[in-house]
Scaffold this active site. Structure first.
Site, PDB file in Angstrom:
ATOM      1  N   TYR A 150       0.855  -1.183   0.000  1.00 20.31           N
ATOM      2  CA  TYR A 150       0.000   0.000   0.000  1.00 20.31           C
ATOM      3  C   TYR A 150       0.892   1.234   0.000  1.00 20.31           C
ATOM      4  O   TYR A 150       1.894   1.285   0.716  1.00 20.31           O
ATOM      5  CB  TYR A 150      -0.890   0.014   1.248  1.00 20.31           C
ATOM      6  N   ASP A 245       9.235   2.774  -0.379  1.00 18.93           N
ATOM      7  CA  ASP A 245       8.224   3.491   0.393  1.00 18.93           C
ATOM      8  C   ASP A 245       8.412   3.080   1.845  1.00 18.93           C
ATOM      9  O   ASP A 245       7.987   2.001   2.267  1.00 18.93           O
ATOM     10  CB  ASP A 245       6.827   3.148  -0.120  1.00 18.93           C
ATOM     11  N   LYS A 273       4.500   9.238   8.647  1.00 20.55           N
ATOM     12  CA  LYS A 273       4.183   8.704   9.973  1.00 20.55           C
ATOM     13  C   LYS A 273       5.153   9.189  11.070  1.00 20.55           C
ATOM     14  O   LYS A 273       4.951  10.267  11.594  1.00 20.55           O
ATOM     15  CB  LYS A 273       4.074   7.172   9.903  1.00 20.55           C
TER      16      LYS A 273
HETATM   17  C1  LIG Z   1       0.549   5.046   5.674  1.00 18.87           C
HETATM   18  C2  LIG Z   1       1.277   4.768   4.415  1.00 18.87           C
HETATM   19  C3  LIG Z   1       1.165   5.615   3.287  1.00 18.87           C
HETATM   20  C4  LIG Z   1       0.206   6.757   3.253  1.00 18.87           C
HETATM   21  O1  LIG Z   1       0.505   7.743   4.176  1.00 18.87           O
HETATM   22  P1  LIG Z   1      -0.645   8.801   4.581  1.00 18.87           P
HETATM   23  O2  LIG Z   1       0.034   9.723   5.527  1.00 18.87           O
HETATM   24  O3  LIG Z   1      -1.739   7.968   5.205  1.00 18.87           O
HETATM   25  O4  LIG Z   1      -1.096   9.451   3.335  1.00 18.87           O
HETATM   26  C5  LIG Z   1       1.947   5.347   2.187  1.00 18.87           C
HETATM   27  N1  LIG Z   1       2.797   4.316   2.173  1.00 18.87           N
HETATM   28  C6  LIG Z   1       2.934   3.486   3.223  1.00 18.87           C
HETATM   29  C7  LIG Z   1       3.914   2.357   3.153  1.00 18.87           C
HETATM   30  C8  LIG Z   1       2.170   3.681   4.370  1.00 18.87           C
HETATM   31  O5  LIG Z   1       2.296   2.837   5.406  1.00 18.87           O
END
Ligand SMILES: *Cc1c(COP(=O)(O)O)cnc(C)c1O
Length: 436
Positions: A150, A245, A273
């Site tokens: 994701y 990511d 995060k």
């Molecule tokens: C949480 C997350 C996102 C999205 O971040 P948001 O701050 O919710 O937009 C993208 N990539 C990964 C791997 C994530 O865990």
């Protein structure tokens, strides 16, 4: 640790009824609606350390930790102090502040694989911008992503595999034009043959491969190190940008995230995060040869009214300072391992087909005998065991994110006493489910 009896959730129920009038599904982010586990979401009134309280004053040990940002728990005194001190000078200026420099300097000094970063307001924005940068810097269009990873709600990445192994994506959300989805190639995780075939067929128009090096948004799908290494080699060979990511894994499994943990270096990295300390932040970074394409130095446009917000920068810096303390990550992993092993030993003794999978201070309940899975299609769709456990544990004062596909987090604020308590309750929940 008290749990009021009988459990009263009337205030949360009332608030949820009202929220349904205001927001689609009563929420501002879908998983919060408890659709997956069933029942009514709790409205949280406050948090402190590893604990949260709902609007009915029920108390919980929190393993959701706002889905990962709160690596030091709620209201850590040092983070709180820095937020308040910064906020007292004003919330936002839309002009440079030294807080941006301070956070950037702290990060770049410890992340030798990137020269420059750009702060955004969310992880989604960071990923979206990283893709644009990869395309703008390469002049190519296609992206490879992996089934089960994701990357936020970016159009081009709300895509799942169609039929067939190496395939153009089909959008997994209404409102994503097929033309966008066609630019995304979706592959199974941990499948080198599929990856090689896809590179051979598409490298001429391949801008980037994006992966969660520690996939933690659809279960915890740990990858073979050899797969990640081969991915790095293929990207180098075909001059395709490798994007890690690390919105979840960054500053979570090591200060330098999976990049440091595995010793594999991406071309572009995204964060979020933890770097916001509970406030909205994302970031992407790369070597200066790549970052020079970003506006205003280069032609890849990307901007934000609240980007680099000083209060968020101060919160993030405070958290990262605490993370950089010697031994921090080893301590977190040790604490988590102890917790995980105790539960796994118990499950094994009772022949319960469940295993906690973990890395660093992330863990996930793998049910139905599926031990340490390597690809998304190995996850069972049957989440009844998790759903039972989720409700059982809520009644016992233990809070998990409301979906069996989501991971749990242990923060530095979780005390041994709290972990022992939660561990006992989890064992009771497993017993109650498998012996019913
Ligand atoms: C949480 C997350 C996102 C999205 O971040 P948001 O701050 O919710 O937009 C993208 N990539 C990964 C791997 C994530 O865990």
């Amino acid at each position: 640790m008290k749990t009021p009896s009988p459990i009263n959730r009337s205030r949360s129920a009332e608030l949820f009824e009202a929220a349904k009038e205001y927001f689609p599904g009563g929420v501002n982010s879908p998983v919060r609606a408890f659709k997956s586990v069933g029942g009514t979401p709790l409205f949280i009134a406050k948090g402190d350390g590893a604990k949260i309280w709902d609007e009915d004053c029920n108390e919980f040990i929190d393993f959701c930790c706002s889905w990962g940002p709160l690596i030091h728990g709620h209201n850590h005194p040092y983070v709180f102090e820095k937020i308040v001190a910064t906020l007292s000078n004003g919330a936002s200026f839309g002009a440079p502040t030294k807080k941006e420099n301070e956070l950037a300097a702290f990060m770049l000094e410890r992340l030798p694989f990137i020269d420059k970063i750009r702060f955004t307001s969310s992880g989604t924005e960071a990923v979206m911008s990283a893709l644009r940068l990869a395309r703008g810097a390469s002049g190519k269009n296609k992206i490879i992503k992996f089934e089960g990873c994701y990357h936020g709600h970016v159009d081009a990445l709300l895509v799942k595999a169609g039929s067939g192994l190496v395939t153009f994506g089909t959008s997994s959300s209404a409102g994503v034009p097929e033309a966008f989805a066609n630019e995304t190639l979706v592959l199974p995780l941990n499948d080198l043959a599929a990856l090689e075939a896809c590179f051979e067929a598409n490298h001429h128009d391949l801008a980037a491969v994006i992966i969660e090096p520690i996939p933690a948004n659809n279960g915890l799908i740990l990858q073979d190190l050899s797969f990640l290494k081969s991915l790095r080699e293929l990207c180098s060979k075909f001059k395709v940008f490798l994007i890690f990511d690390e919105v979840i894994s960054g500053f979570r499994v090591a200060f330098g995230g999976a990049t440091e943990y595995y010793g594999i270096t991406p071309d572009i990295v995204t964060y979020g995060k933890i770097i916001g300390g509970g406030l909205p932040v994302g970031a992407y970074g790369a070597r200066k040869e790549i970052m020079q394409f970003v506006s205003p130095d280069g032609p890849v446009y990307q901007a934000g009214t609240l980007s680099g917000n000083p209060v968020a920068m101060a919160a993030g810096l405070a958290q990262l300072e605490l993370c950089a303390a010697p031994g921090f990550y080893a301590d977190q992993a040790e604490k988590t391992n102890k917790f995980v092993e105790s539960i796994n030993d118990f499950a094994a003794q009772h022949n319960f087909p469940m295993e906690l999978v973990s890395i660093g201070s992330i863990f996930w309940f793998s049910f139905n005998g599926k031990k340490r899975i390597a690809a998304a299609e190995q996850i069972d769709n049957d989440m009844s065991a998790f759903n039972f456990m989720h409700h059982f544990l809520l009644d016992q004062g233990v809070y998990f994110g409301p979906s069996g596909y989501e991971v749990g987090f242990i923060s530095s604020a979780h005390t041994q006493e709290q972990l022992d308590f939660a561990q006992e309750k989890i064992k009771e929940a497993l017993k109650a489910f498998y012996n019913q």
